[in-house]
Every structure is written in C-alpha cells, then in structure tokens.
Scaffold this active site. Sequence first.
Site, PDB file in Angstrom:
ATOM      1  N   HIS A   1      -2.346  -0.438   2.067  1.00 55.14           N
ATOM      2  CA  HIS A   1      -1.186   0.054   1.855  1.00 55.14           C
ATOM      3  C   HIS A   1      -0.528   0.095   0.440  1.00 55.14           C
ATOM      4  O   HIS A   1       0.487  -0.540   0.007  1.00 55.14           O
ATOM      5  CB  HIS A   1      -0.105  -0.626   2.905  1.00 55.14           C
ATOM      6  CG  HIS A   1       0.956   0.510   3.121  1.00 55.14           C
ATOM      7  ND1 HIS A   1       1.421   0.881   4.575  1.00 55.14           N
ATOM      8  CD2 HIS A   1       2.179   1.036   2.615  1.00 55.14           C
ATOM      9  CE1 HIS A   1       2.546   1.711   4.482  1.00 55.14           C
ATOM     10  NE2 HIS A   1       2.839   1.793   3.343  1.00 55.14           N
TER      11      HIS A   1
ATOM     12  N   GLU B   1      -1.483   6.810   3.834  1.00 54.30           N
ATOM     13  CA  GLU B   1      -1.068   7.990   2.909  1.00 54.30           C
ATOM     14  C   GLU B   1      -1.785   8.148   1.787  1.00 54.30           C
ATOM     15  O   GLU B   1      -1.249   7.682   0.459  1.00 54.30           O
ATOM     16  CB  GLU B   1       0.635   7.714   2.682  1.00 54.30           C
ATOM     17  CG  GLU B   1       1.372   7.961   3.847  1.00 54.30           C
ATOM     18  CD  GLU B   1       2.768   7.921   3.781  1.00 54.30           C
ATOM     19  OE1 GLU B   1       3.288   7.965   2.399  1.00 54.30           O
ATOM     20  OE2 GLU B   1       3.489   7.776   4.762  1.00 54.30           O
TER      21      GLU B   1
ATOM     22  N   GLU C   1       4.415   6.762  11.392  1.00 52.04           N
ATOM     23  CA  GLU C   1       5.716   6.594  10.832  1.00 52.04           C
ATOM     24  C   GLU C   1       6.611   7.514  10.798  1.00 52.04           C
ATOM     25  O   GLU C   1       6.292   8.723  10.559  1.00 52.04           O
ATOM     26  CB  GLU C   1       5.480   6.001   9.356  1.00 52.04           C
ATOM     27  CG  GLU C   1       4.980   4.633   8.917  1.00 52.04           C
ATOM     28  CD  GLU C   1       4.792   4.455   7.536  1.00 52.04           C
ATOM     29  OE1 GLU C   1       5.571   5.037   6.671  1.00 52.04           O
ATOM     30  OE2 GLU C   1       3.704   3.910   7.103  1.00 52.04           O
TER      31      GLU C   1
ATOM     32  N   TRP D   1       9.591   3.266  11.132  1.00 50.33           N
ATOM     33  CA  TRP D   1       9.768   2.687   9.901  1.00 50.33           C
ATOM     34  C   TRP D   1      11.152   2.156   9.812  1.00 50.33           C
ATOM     35  O   TRP D   1      11.930   3.180   9.753  1.00 50.33           O
ATOM     36  CB  TRP D   1       9.012   3.561   8.719  1.00 50.33           C
ATOM     37  CG  TRP D   1       9.177   2.723   7.682  1.00 50.33           C
ATOM     38  CD1 TRP D   1      10.012   2.779   6.484  1.00 50.33           C
ATOM     39  CD2 TRP D   1       8.116   1.865   6.960  1.00 50.33           C
ATOM     40  NE1 TRP D   1       9.695   1.710   5.674  1.00 50.33           N
ATOM     41  CE2 TRP D   1       8.639   1.610   5.899  1.00 50.33           C
ATOM     42  CE3 TRP D   1       6.775   1.622   7.319  1.00 50.33           C
ATOM     43  CZ2 TRP D   1       7.815   0.473   5.076  1.00 50.33           C
ATOM     44  CZ3 TRP D   1       6.095   0.611   6.659  1.00 50.33           C
ATOM     45  CH2 TRP D   1       6.577   0.056   5.423  1.00 50.33           C
TER      46      TRP D   1
ATOM     47  N   GLU E   1      11.730  -0.700  -1.033  1.00 48.45           N
ATOM     48  CA  GLU E   1      11.232   0.558  -0.838  1.00 48.45           C
ATOM     49  C   GLU E   1      10.697   0.885  -2.160  1.00 48.45           C
ATOM     50  O   GLU E   1      11.212   1.879  -2.762  1.00 48.45           O
ATOM     51  CB  GLU E   1      12.439   1.415  -0.247  1.00 48.45           C
ATOM     52  CG  GLU E   1      12.245   2.838  -0.160  1.00 48.45           C
ATOM     53  CD  GLU E   1      11.397   3.211   0.495  1.00 48.45           C
ATOM     54  OE1 GLU E   1      10.793   2.750   1.668  1.00 48.45           O
ATOM     55  OE2 GLU E   1      10.845   4.724   0.463  1.00 48.45           O
ATOM     56  N   TRP E   2       9.395   0.482  -2.534  1.00 49.29           N
ATOM     57  CA  TRP E   2       8.812   1.023  -3.715  1.00 49.29           C
ATOM     58  C   TRP E   2       9.868   1.132  -5.086  1.00 49.29           C
ATOM     59  O   TRP E   2      10.350   0.265  -5.123  1.00 49.29           O
ATOM     60  CB  TRP E   2       8.079   2.275  -3.321  1.00 49.29           C
ATOM     61  CG  TRP E   2       7.264   2.059  -2.044  1.00 49.29           C
ATOM     62  CD1 TRP E   2       7.481   2.610  -1.014  1.00 49.29           C
ATOM     63  CD2 TRP E   2       6.178   1.034  -2.026  1.00 49.29           C
ATOM     64  NE1 TRP E   2       6.285   2.049  -0.026  1.00 49.29           N
ATOM     65  CE2 TRP E   2       5.562   1.306  -0.745  1.00 49.29           C
ATOM     66  CE3 TRP E   2       5.116   0.436  -2.784  1.00 49.29           C
ATOM     67  CZ2 TRP E   2       4.429   0.603  -0.019  1.00 49.29           C
ATOM     68  CZ3 TRP E   2       4.278  -0.370  -2.296  1.00 49.29           C
ATOM     69  CH2 TRP E   2       3.874  -0.266  -1.014  1.00 49.29           C
TER      70      TRP E   2
END
Length: 606
Positions: A248, A294, A508, A559, A566-567
């Site tokens: 991921h 993804e 998700e 999710w 969150e990135w």
Amino acid sequence: MALSAVFLGLLLYVQVSLGQNSSTTLTSIAGTSSVQAANSSTTTPTITISVPSSTITNTGGASFPPVGSITRDFSPSGLEKLWDVVGPVESPPFTTTVVPHTPVVLPSPPPTLYPSFYANRPKDILPHLKYPKGFLFGLATAAYQVEGATKNEGKGPNMWDWASRQPNAIVDNSTADITDLQYFLYKEDVARVAALGVTAHSLSISWARIFPFGTADSPVNQEGLDHYADVIKYHRESGVEPIVTLFHWDMPLALQAYYGGFTSGQIVDDFVNYAKTVFSAYNGTVKTWFTFNEPRVFCSQVASYPFNITYAPGVNTSTAPYQCSYNLIKAHAGAVKAFREMNIVGEIAFKSDDFVGTPWRKNTTDDAAAVERHAAFQIGVFADPVYVSGDWPKILTDTLPPDYLPRFTKQEKKDILGSADFFAIDAYRSQYISAPAEGLDACLSNGPSDPEWPQCNDIQEFDSNAMWAVGASADTGAPWLQDTSRFLRSAMKQIHKRWPTNKIYVTEIGFAQPLEGQRTELYRIKEDTDRTNYIMSYLGELLLSIHEDKIPIMGAFIWSMVDNAEWGQGLSTRFGIQYVNYTSLERTYKRSAMELSEFFEAHLHN
Ligand SMILES: *[C@@H]1O[C@H](CO)[C@@H](O)[C@H](O)[C@H]1NC(C)=O
Ligand SMILES: *[C@@H]1O[C@H](CO)[C@@H](O)[C@H](O)[C@H]1NC(C)=O
Ligand SMILES: *[C@@H]1O[C@H](CO)[C@@H](O)[C@H](O)[C@H]1NC(C)=O
Ligand SMILES: *[C@@H]1O[C@H](CO)[C@@H](O)[C@H](O)[C@H]1NC(C)=O
Ligand SMILES: *[C@@H]1O[C@H](CO)[C@@H](O)[C@H](O)[C@H]1NC(C)=O
Ligand SMILES: *[C@@H]1O[C@H](CO)[C@@H](O)[C@H](O)[C@H]1NC(C)=O
Ligand SMILES: *[C@@H]1O[C@H](CO)[C@@H](O)[C@H](O)[C@H]1NC(C)=O
Ligand SMILES: *[C@@H]1O[C@H](CO)[C@@H](O)[C@H](O)[C@H]1NC(C)=O
C-alpha cells in the site's frame, strides 16, 4: 497543525512492567493517557517514562542520494545508513502491545439524525433487502497510515518516511512516525470494531518490516513476521477476518536507493520474493489477498514531488509512471503465479480505483470519447491486461510510444491475463467527464507539449446545465471527493460490464467530514453527519446494485477504521469512523461508526 506542535508540552506517563510479561494496557483517565502493567497480579517494579516534547520537524530529512550510490550493506550499520537518509525519527511513547479493554462497552446510540420524514434510521433503510450470505462488512487501513512505530522492531525505512520530511511535502508538516500507533494498539482497535459487528479488516503489511533492505538476497526480519502473525491471529480470535494487502505505497527506501524502485525491472523479483515469504508465513490464516493497492495512483505519485528525483537511469518524470506500471503489473502477475504454484489457500487480486465516468455534455461526441479515455487511463491500464486481454488498452498504445509505455512480450501477456480471482474497486466517487477545453483532437495532436496529454480528458464536478454540484463536498483537504452516491450503481454496472468477474469487493469508500481536522470539541467532532449520509447512501445503493442490477458485490470496506495519516495531507484531514486524539492516542466512536453498526446488523444475512 504540525505534529511537533501537537506534542508540544505533552507529558505521557507510561508505566512499564519490568517483569517477564511486558504487555501493557492503555487506560484513559480524565483525558490523560497512561499505560499500565496488564498483569496486575505481578509485583514487578514499574518505571515512569515521560515522553519529552518533540524536537523533530519534517525538514530534517536529507535530499535523496543518487540512485545506485548507496552500497548494499545488509548489516545493522548498513540499516542505520539507510535511516540516515530519512533523518531523526520520533520514538513512540510505549513499545509493547497494549492489552485491550474487553468487553468493549458501546456508547448509547446517537439520536436520530433527522426527523423520520427526512431520513430513516439506518435499520429502516431498504429494510426488505439484505446483503448476501458471506458478505464482508469491513473497515480498511494501511500500514504507513496507522502503524507508527516507524523505526521499531527491525523495520527499514520506506519512501514515505523520507518524503514526509521533505520541505512542503506534507501540508501540516506532520510525519507518520507515531500516527495511531496501531502497531502496538492493534488489539484495542480490533476489539473496538468487533464490538460494532464488523466482520473484516482490510490491512496492509509493511514490506520494509519483513525485508528492511527489500531485496530477495537480504535478511528477513523475524520480528516483523512474528508481529503480523499475532495481528492476524488476534483478528481471527475476535471474529474479524484479516484481509491483507502486500503493498500500500510504502516502498522500501533501500530499493529506491539501489535501483529506482518500480521504475526498474529489478523490482519484479524482489517483490515476488517478498510476496512468497508472506504467503508461506500466513498460508491458511488469511483468505483474501491483494498484491497492490491502487497501482495507478502509486505510479502517478512517482512522477510527483518529492519522489520525482529517484528514478532508474533512462527514466524521467514523463515516462516514470508508465515504466512503473509495466514493472508493477509484472510484479503482480509474478506474485499471483507464485500464489497458485504454492497452493496458497484463498483468493487474490489487486485493488483498482477511480471510475469510468459519465459524459458531461449530451451534445458532443467528444465527451463520450473522453469517458473512454478516462476509463482506459484510470482503470483499464491495469484491469484490461489482467481481466480482458493480457495487453494494455488500445487507447494507451495508440497514444503512448514504446519509449514511454513498454510493450509486453507474448509470455508476459500470458502470465498477466487471468492473474486475479475477483475484482476490487476503491469506489469513493464517480463523476462527469469532458473533453479538454481545446478539444480532443487538438490535445492528441499537440502530444507531449500539451499539459493534458496523454489522458486528454477532464473531470467535471458539476452538471453542464445549471452547474449543480454532483454531490456534497468533503473537507478541503480532500478536494477530489464529493458524495457521488447518485452515480454508484451506474459505476458498478460499468465496471462489471467492462471487466467481468464473478465477485466484486468494494474495497474502499469513505468521506472526510468538512472541518473535522480543525474542530477541538469532541461533541462537535463526533457529529459527522456528512460522512454518515455518505456511508448510508453508498451502502443503500450497493444493496440496490446487488438486488436490482444483479452485480455480484460480496464485500464493502469503509475507509477508515480510525483517523490516520492522510499522505500529503498529514494528520489534518480525517477519514476515520473513529476519532483519534493524537496526543493521548485515545479512540472515540463518531456517529458514523454507530450508524454503520446499526445498518449492518439490520442488513447482513445471517
Ligand atoms: C504475556 O501476556 C500475554 C497477553 O495476556 C500472554 O498471552 C502471554 O502468555 C504472557 N507472557 C508471559 C511470559 O507471561
Ligand atoms: C486530547 O487529549 C489531550 C490530552 O489528554 C486533551 O488535553 C485534549 O482535550 C484531548 N482532545 C480532545 C478533542 O478531546
Ligand atoms: C500473570 O502472571 C502470571 C504469573 O506470571 C501468569 O501465569 C499469567 O498468565 C499472567 N496473566 C496475564 C493476563 O498476563
Ligand atoms: C511547515 O514548515 C515550513 C518550514 O519548513 C513552514 O514554512 C510552514 O509554515 C510549516 N507549515 C505549517 C502548516 O506549520
Ligand atoms: C520535482 O518536482 C519539483 C516540484 O514540482 C520540481 O521543482 C523539480 O524540478 C522536479 N525534479 C525533477 C528531477 O523532475
Ligand atoms: C498452503 O496450505 C495448503 C492447505 O493446507 C497446503 O496444501 C499448501 O501446501 C500450503 N502451501 C504452503 C506453501 O505452505
Ligand atoms: C452544447 O450545449 C451547450 C449548452 O448546454 C452549448 O453551450 C454548446 O454550444 C452546445 N455545443 C454544441 C456543439 O452544440
Ligand atoms: C523523457 O524520456 C522520453 C522517452 O525517452 C523522451 O522522449 C523525453 O524527451 C524525455 N524527457 C525529458 C524531459 O528528458
């Protein structure tokens, strides 16, 4: 808010048993988190640790070394050299697995959201429809976003550990060094969602915890393997099916430094070796597997700052996403081939994302053509080779020359076609698509000089007549996200038509409640009505999709289980159905968690 500011002035009191059994339990007293010895029958001495204010900022990381300049040294000092690329790391406030509070006592349910003439209670939504037997009611997380403990128990650094320290890479300057500390709090987290009636958790394994140096010829970190064995076992004992994603986005830094990560063909063998190690270790205890999360988003990321300086020789920002796609799909197919040869129990696929889309204007064929381009570039790029043809979509090969997008050999096509047992889609949204403003033909003939090339299509977030939004907007930290439940059924039909399978998981869906990251009063934060509406609408639409459209959907995953990193948005954009207080690490159920629980209890076939 910066993590360093969150931790400023904080004292966490940690009581650690010095006896043989070092398990700890997290308790919360008047907003202060403390960790106490689990085994109160022992009289071993305790020490009190106060965690000092953070001195770590996200600008401490070094710039990335030129690819190939770090020699392969698989010793502890070699590992430390890799961590030097990242810079200093924040230590977690405790380093043993916390014993959960069980049984978990759920709070009394929230009052009805709206009067019944406006919105139903969750149990009264489509009450005559049920999900099929065996349907997975799940929550999703990812290792980097929830685990924390980033340098504990032998883990090697990953590219997000590095990226999160580059100037202006993370909007709130936070790192995920600690985030939810699920690495040590997984029992608490699993117990809390089991109490909601959740039947599955889609989690990911951190490659750099299993192989700190990433490569096939480097040592396995047994502590990492043992950790996930415990995680999987605890899930099963709690009645929550563990579903595992191998990748991921948390690329081992070593592999990026050695050869440029997924922009090099060398990644294929190293990924397959990692996959085989994990398959053997957890064979029979995990039933549903994903190779990649993804991949399309991941391979786009490698062309963006700060990852855009870490390529294999001969690769540049324009070609990197396609070189990545080529190597990644071969790594996927290789792992699935091994999975089948090793007779691993269960099913395997990868997680697609995005949507096919709806033509924005009815009076131009360009928009219909743009939808086809969108479908090909967003989903078809991986799904066509795996589910349909063994090869890239024709739209991609017509647009991109082979020095951008490498072509598959006959053998590669054979290996790739059929390398998935079901379809998985992260179905957060589905929107209108239009041709570029200058027209489709102009974009295509301009070629690489056109900023919209090679995709040559645009997303439209409102209708073409009166400019009504497609749906309510999420938080400004998730500008890409609207509640597009109205399009969900057609989106699922499109997916099933174009990439037919016997089973689909919606892996998700989720929503960032506006302003949640800025609010400070818990009672306001818990009242996540937009997220609740989103989840109820999506789940209701999925019921209709199953019963009226006959789409074989067998699981839905929200999710996320908890707020998390969150990135690029850091800790400031929140997606959890549970609030996480990043100072005390305490979890609190939001309205959405309670309504979700009621909805599933009423709609699961038993
Ligand atoms: C420590 O506690 C855990 C969790 O309660 C238990 O499973 C384990 O057996 C204990 N270990 C020792 C050495 O007592
Ligand atoms: C988070 O925890 C800290 C420390 O326990 C406490 O002071 C603060 O009020 C909590 N925040 C919320 C929103 O509950
Ligand atoms: C508590 O400690 C005793 C003696 O070491 C051990 O037998 C027991 O399993 C422990 N209980 C827990 C819950 O760890
Ligand atoms: C993040 O750090 C940079 C310095 O590297 C600073 O200019 C910026 O204001 C910080 N942003 C936030 C949200 O604290
Ligand atoms: C990477 O991206 C940054 C920010 O967009 C840009 O300034 C830099 O020139 C890029 N570097 C490369 C090698 O593409
Ligand atoms: C996985 O488990 C199945 C069923 O027990 C067994 O047949 C197979 O040999 C196992 N594979 C490996 C690699 O352990
Ligand atoms: C399509 O309709 C829009 C108004 O809805 C109009 O502005 C546009 O000029 C029309 N385009 C064509 C090609 O007829
Ligand atoms: C990137 O590589 C492609 C394919 O080799 C080449 O056509 C293009 O000119 C390169 N771009 C840059 C900015 O070097």
